[in-house]
Scaffold this motif. Sequence first.
Motif, PDB file in Angstrom:
ATOM      1  N   ILE A  76     -99.024 102.243  50.307  1.00  0.00           N
ATOM      2  CA  ILE A  76     -98.263 103.449  50.613  1.00  0.00           C
ATOM      3  C   ILE A  76     -97.640 103.265  51.988  1.00  0.00           C
ATOM      4  CG2 ILE A  76     -98.356 105.951  50.970  1.00  0.00           C
ATOM      5  CD1 ILE A  76    -101.134 105.596  49.298  1.00  0.00           C
ATOM      6  N   GLY A  77     -96.357 103.516  52.079  1.00  0.00           N
ATOM      7  CA  GLY A  77     -95.663 103.391  53.365  1.00  0.00           C
ATOM      8  C   GLY A  77     -95.814 102.011  53.975  1.00  0.00           C
ATOM      9  N   GLY A  78     -95.847 100.985  53.128  1.00  0.00           N
ATOM     10  CA  GLY A  78     -95.929  99.614  53.621  1.00  0.00           C
ATOM     11  C   GLY A  78     -97.312  99.157  54.026  1.00  0.00           C
ATOM     12  N   LYS A  79     -98.294 100.024  53.855  1.00  0.00           N
ATOM     13  CA  LYS A  79     -99.659  99.622  54.214  1.00  0.00           C
ATOM     14  C   LYS A  79    -100.536  99.586  52.972  1.00  0.00           C
ATOM     15  CE  LYS A  79     -99.665 101.915  58.642  1.00  0.00           C
ATOM     16  NZ  LYS A  79    -100.120 103.167  59.176  1.00  0.00           N
ATOM     17  N   THR A  80    -101.521  98.720  53.010  1.00  0.00           N
ATOM     18  CA  THR A  80    -102.443  98.694  51.872  1.00  0.00           C
ATOM     19  C   THR A  80    -103.385  99.883  51.995  1.00  0.00           C
ATOM     20  OG1 THR A  80    -104.166  97.428  52.978  1.00  0.00           O
ATOM     21  CG2 THR A  80    -102.422  96.178  51.875  1.00  0.00           C
ATOM     22  N   SER A  81    -103.962 100.260  50.865  1.00  0.00           N
ATOM     23  CA  SER A  81    -104.857 101.414  50.894  1.00  0.00           C
ATOM     24  C   SER A  81    -106.063 101.149  51.788  1.00  0.00           C
ATOM     25  CB  SER A  81    -105.287 101.796  49.479  1.00  0.00           C
ATOM     26  OG  SER A  81    -105.581 100.662  48.723  1.00  0.00           O
ATOM     27  N   LEU A  82    -106.476  99.898  51.867  1.00  0.00           N
ATOM     28  CA  LEU A  82    -107.616  99.591  52.730  1.00  0.00           C
ATOM     29  C   LEU A  82    -107.272  99.852  54.199  1.00  0.00           C
ATOM     30  CD1 LEU A  82    -110.481  98.548  53.011  1.00  0.00           C
ATOM     31  CD2 LEU A  82    -109.580  96.222  53.114  1.00  0.00           C
ATOM     32  N   GLN A  83    -106.071  99.421  54.584  1.00  0.00           N
ATOM     33  CA  GLN A  83    -105.637  99.663  55.973  1.00  0.00           C
ATOM     34  C   GLN A  83    -105.583 101.158  56.265  1.00  0.00           C
ATOM     35  OE1 GLN A  83    -101.973  97.490  55.703  1.00  0.00           O
ATOM     36  NE2 GLN A  83    -102.669  95.918  57.172  1.00  0.00           N
ATOM     37  N   ILE A  84    -105.000 101.900  55.338  1.00  0.00           N
ATOM     38  CA  ILE A  84    -104.879 103.344  55.538  1.00  0.00           C
ATOM     39  C   ILE A  84    -106.257 103.979  55.659  1.00  0.00           C
ATOM     40  CG2 ILE A  84    -104.023 105.504  54.536  1.00  0.00           C
ATOM     41  CD1 ILE A  84    -101.921 103.793  53.049  1.00  0.00           C
ATOM     42  N   LEU A  85    -107.153 103.565  54.763  1.00  0.00           N
ATOM     43  CA  LEU A  85    -108.497 104.131  54.764  1.00  0.00           C
ATOM     44  C   LEU A  85    -109.215 103.843  56.071  1.00  0.00           C
ATOM     45  CD1 LEU A  85    -110.874 105.486  53.252  1.00  0.00           C
ATOM     46  CD2 LEU A  85    -111.516 103.220  52.453  1.00  0.00           C
ATOM     47  N   GLU A  86    -109.154 102.591  56.493  1.00  0.00           N
ATOM     48  CA  GLU A  86    -109.864 102.218  57.725  1.00  0.00           C
ATOM     49  C   GLU A  86    -109.333 102.988  58.927  1.00  0.00           C
ATOM     50  OE1 GLU A  86    -109.481  98.008  57.651  1.00  0.00           O
ATOM     51  OE2 GLU A  86    -111.448  97.721  56.701  1.00  0.00           O
ATOM     52  N   GLU A  87    -108.016 103.092  58.969  1.00  0.00           N
ATOM     53  CA  GLU A  87    -107.380 103.799  60.078  1.00  0.00           C
ATOM     54  C   GLU A  87    -107.797 105.278  60.088  1.00  0.00           C
ATOM     55  OE1 GLU A  87    -102.802 104.432  61.039  1.00  0.00           O
ATOM     56  OE2 GLU A  87    -103.232 102.491  60.086  1.00  0.00           O
ATOM     57  N   ASP A 102    -103.558 118.760  55.988  1.00  0.00           N
ATOM     58  CA  ASP A 102    -102.560 118.244  56.891  1.00  0.00           C
ATOM     59  C   ASP A 102    -101.810 117.090  56.273  1.00  0.00           C
ATOM     60  OD1 ASP A 102    -103.159 119.618  59.677  1.00  0.00           O
ATOM     61  OD2 ASP A 102    -104.971 119.404  58.484  1.00  0.00           O
ATOM     62  N   TYR A 103    -102.473 116.457  55.351  1.00  0.00           N
ATOM     63  CA  TYR A 103    -101.784 115.368  54.690  1.00  0.00           C
ATOM     64  C   TYR A 103    -102.331 115.193  53.293  1.00  0.00           C
ATOM     65  CZ  TYR A 103    -100.138 110.706  53.523  1.00  0.00           C
ATOM     66  OH  TYR A 103     -99.550 109.648  52.895  1.00  0.00           O
ATOM     67  N   THR A 104    -101.519 115.323  52.298  1.00  0.00           N
ATOM     68  CA  THR A 104    -101.877 114.935  50.940  1.00  0.00           C
ATOM     69  C   THR A 104    -100.592 114.667  50.188  1.00  0.00           C
ATOM     70  OG1 THR A 104    -102.865 115.607  48.861  1.00  0.00           O
ATOM     71  CG2 THR A 104    -102.118 117.384  50.267  1.00  0.00           C
ATOM     72  N   SER A 129     -92.297 114.445  52.758  1.00  0.00           N
ATOM     73  CA  SER A 129     -92.471 113.160  52.092  1.00  0.00           C
ATOM     74  C   SER A 129     -91.986 112.077  53.038  1.00  0.00           C
ATOM     75  CB  SER A 129     -91.693 113.133  50.784  1.00  0.00           C
ATOM     76  OG  SER A 129     -90.316 113.222  51.061  1.00  0.00           O
ATOM     77  N   GLY A 130     -92.238 110.834  52.647  1.00  0.00           N
ATOM     78  CA  GLY A 130     -91.740 109.694  53.404  1.00  0.00           C
ATOM     79  C   GLY A 130     -92.157 109.730  54.862  1.00  0.00           C
ATOM     80  N   PHE A 131     -91.217 109.514  55.733  1.00  0.00           N
ATOM     81  CA  PHE A 131     -91.486 109.395  57.154  1.00  0.00           C
ATOM     82  C   PHE A 131     -92.185 110.633  57.713  1.00  0.00           C
ATOM     83  CE2 PHE A 131     -90.125 109.986  61.585  1.00  0.00           C
ATOM     84  CZ  PHE A 131     -90.731 108.870  62.126  1.00  0.00           C
ATOM     85  N   GLN A 132     -91.722 111.803  57.293  1.00  0.00           N
ATOM     86  CA  GLN A 132     -92.300 113.061  57.790  1.00  0.00           C
ATOM     87  C   GLN A 132     -93.777 113.163  57.442  1.00  0.00           C
ATOM     88  OE1 GLN A 132     -89.469 115.691  55.926  1.00  0.00           O
ATOM     89  NE2 GLN A 132     -89.199 116.722  57.896  1.00  0.00           N
ATOM     90  N   ALA A 133     -94.083 112.778  56.230  1.00  0.00           N
ATOM     91  CA  ALA A 133     -95.458 112.866  55.772  1.00  0.00           C
ATOM     92  C   ALA A 133     -96.353 111.948  56.601  1.00  0.00           C
ATOM     93  CB  ALA A 133     -95.538 112.495  54.291  1.00  0.00           C
ATOM     94  N   GLU A 134     -95.871 110.734  56.810  1.00  0.00           N
ATOM     95  CA  GLU A 134     -96.639 109.776  57.604  1.00  0.00           C
ATOM     96  C   GLU A 134     -96.878 110.322  59.009  1.00  0.00           C
ATOM     97  OE1 GLU A 134     -97.912 106.798  56.527  1.00  0.00           O
ATOM     98  OE2 GLU A 134     -97.250 107.595  54.586  1.00  0.00           O
ATOM     99  N   GLU A 135     -95.841 110.943  59.526  1.00  0.00           N
ATOM    100  CA  GLU A 135     -95.931 111.466  60.878  1.00  0.00           C
ATOM    101  C   GLU A 135     -96.985 112.582  60.945  1.00  0.00           C
ATOM    102  OE1 GLU A 135     -92.317 113.033  62.415  1.00  0.00           O
ATOM    103  OE2 GLU A 135     -93.190 113.229  64.418  1.00  0.00           O
ATOM    104  N   ASN A 165     -96.111 118.798  60.036  1.00  0.00           N
ATOM    105  CA  ASN A 165     -96.214 118.366  61.427  1.00  0.00           C
ATOM    106  C   ASN A 165     -96.021 119.536  62.377  1.00  0.00           C
ATOM    107  OD1 ASN A 165     -93.671 118.448  60.473  1.00  0.00           O
ATOM    108  ND2 ASN A 165     -92.934 116.636  61.561  1.00  0.00           N
ATOM    109  N   GLU A 166     -95.300 120.510  61.897  1.00  0.00           N
ATOM    110  CA  GLU A 166     -95.093 121.703  62.708  1.00  0.00           C
ATOM    111  C   GLU A 166     -96.419 122.460  62.865  1.00  0.00           C
ATOM    112  OE1 GLU A 166     -92.078 124.291  60.997  1.00  0.00           O
ATOM    113  OE2 GLU A 166     -93.399 125.952  61.508  1.00  0.00           O
TER     114      GLU A 166
END
Lengths: 247, 376
Positions: free
Chosen positions: B141-152, B94-96, B103-109, B3-4
Amino acid sequence: MLNMKTKYLHVHRLRRVYVWELPVRYYHWLNAGAIIVLIVTGFFIGDPLALQSKEEAANRFVMGWVRAIHFFAAYIFFFNFLFRLYWGFVGNKYANWKQFIPTSKKFFKEMWTVFKIDILMMRGKEHISIGHNAMAGFIYFLTFWAFLIQCLTGFGLYASMGTWWLPKLFAWVPAMFGGDIMTRQVHHWAMWFFILFAVIHVYLVFYHDYVEGRGEISSMGGGWKFIEEEVFENEEHHTPNVVEKKS
Amino acid sequence: MSNEIATRKPPTYYEEVQNKGYSRRDFLQFASMMAAFIGLESNAIGQVAKAMETKPRVPVIWLHFQECTCCSESFIRSSHPIVADILLDKISLDYTETLMAASGFQAEEAMHNTMKKYKGEYILCVEGSVPTKADGVYCMIGGKTSLQILEEAAENAKAVIAWGSCASNGCVQAAKPNPTSATPIHKLVKGKPVIKVPGCPPIGEVMAGVIVHLITFDRIPELDSLGRPKAFYSKRVHDTCYRRPFYDAGLYVESFDDENAKKGYCLYKVGCKGPSTYNACGVMKWNNGTSFPIQSGHGCIGCSEENYWDNGRLYDRASSFAGFGIEANADTFGKVALGVTAAAMAGHAVMTNVRKKKLIRTLEDEGKQSEQELKS
Ligand code: SF4
Ligand code: SF4
């Protein structure tokens, strides 16, 4: 014994009908030849024989030739097929497309009759047709679909190798099947339809010649079939669909 | 850490290369290699190098769904170290989930920052298929389904790359009966170009080539009718296979331990799927061009083709029939059908002579009479 019967025997006068025009006969035999070549080479391509040789690979081209013959035959088959479709619109009434596609109640009724009399061999009035009977016509209609499937899958597989635009037009076929593996399998399965069809077709030609005595076998040679004069006069023969006279 | 990075002005690729301690020579070597891989002419090497020198690195979001990470593994093993260090390193990604430090919250951010900051600019890479059954609970992942993550993530992506067979066509997770309803991503992403890079895994250089193409030309590479880059997937493995002369000559390995196998004959009859597989293995090979399956004496299994897991067996060319048991193939089926037909015809022939006896007799008598009456 023969002489005793003589007085009761009615000897038929036969009328000659030109059923299969020359282009139809050419089509038929070209098609038969191409299909035989395609089946034999196709089997070889699918499962080549274990030919052993001391020769260097560079001097041999066995599979290469078999494939080349398959492709040549495929082009002949394809253009011949296109020609036959065209002839279905300009040929005589026995070659007309209406003899193949069930478009009337009469067609279905006749199919049912043929099924009862010729296949189940139930008792009933014998069925006399000059060109195709309705059942045969309909089966040929199905073979045309098989032709189409074979052309689509075959040229589809060939598309990525060919340089000519024509086979490239078929590139969408493997895309539709999700790749060459499935396309190849469909091509392989469909071949068995041709084999089964050919066997049954030849058998039935002999069958009709045997029970009708009207020149069924030779008709694809000279084009002639024969019909009893009284059947002709009383219009007792059948045609699957009426084809209007061309002006 | 990610994120930095995401909040700083992104450096160019060349700057990153320098920071990593590579020389200009290494860099140019890399540029020419990439130009060659994507099939460009030699004068395009400059174009590739220039793009890497001037353009800021393209932000990449790399999602992992139902997969085994073999695509990532393949990528970081592609022949030039710069590929792994620069294109895939944590700096570029930026994200993998797999390779990032956070990890966790930081990664999502980090992901959200990238998506916001580089709206419409980032490349979305997807590894793995998306399960759609049971509302997608099979992969969350992180409480979301992979479909939601993908669409977003896909919504504001510049382009979407489907890495590997999982993302391109479902791969083994989609094998019958496909319990999780594993779905390739082109069926889920709407209105965005999806570049399919199938293979299990795809070749690392191919993956790098696709990315370099995107960076250099700022547009997606030319795709075939199935959505794969033409530069790598327009030829079958069979067309570039060095055993092809044996194929054309009709010389085949009959079993893996025979004399022919020793001589290096074609593997067609022991199930090689090269003739129906579109991939670049014969040219690029694997692991820095060391070898590829056929070179090691094993047929191609068709890993980059849709449904390769269900379409017949690996060591057999027979066309299997779905639903007829493992042993039934089209030819057995055909032979049985032929036998049944022959039997039916024989029965029909016998019945003809019984049921149509009168008719046949009449014909015969009529014919015989004419024969008698004819003057010789
Ligand atoms: S080994 Fe496979 S890819 Fe190579 S020529 Fe034979 S069939 Fe084709
Ligand atoms: S040779 Fe065939 S099975 Fe092997 S990696 Fe290449 S495409 Fe996949």
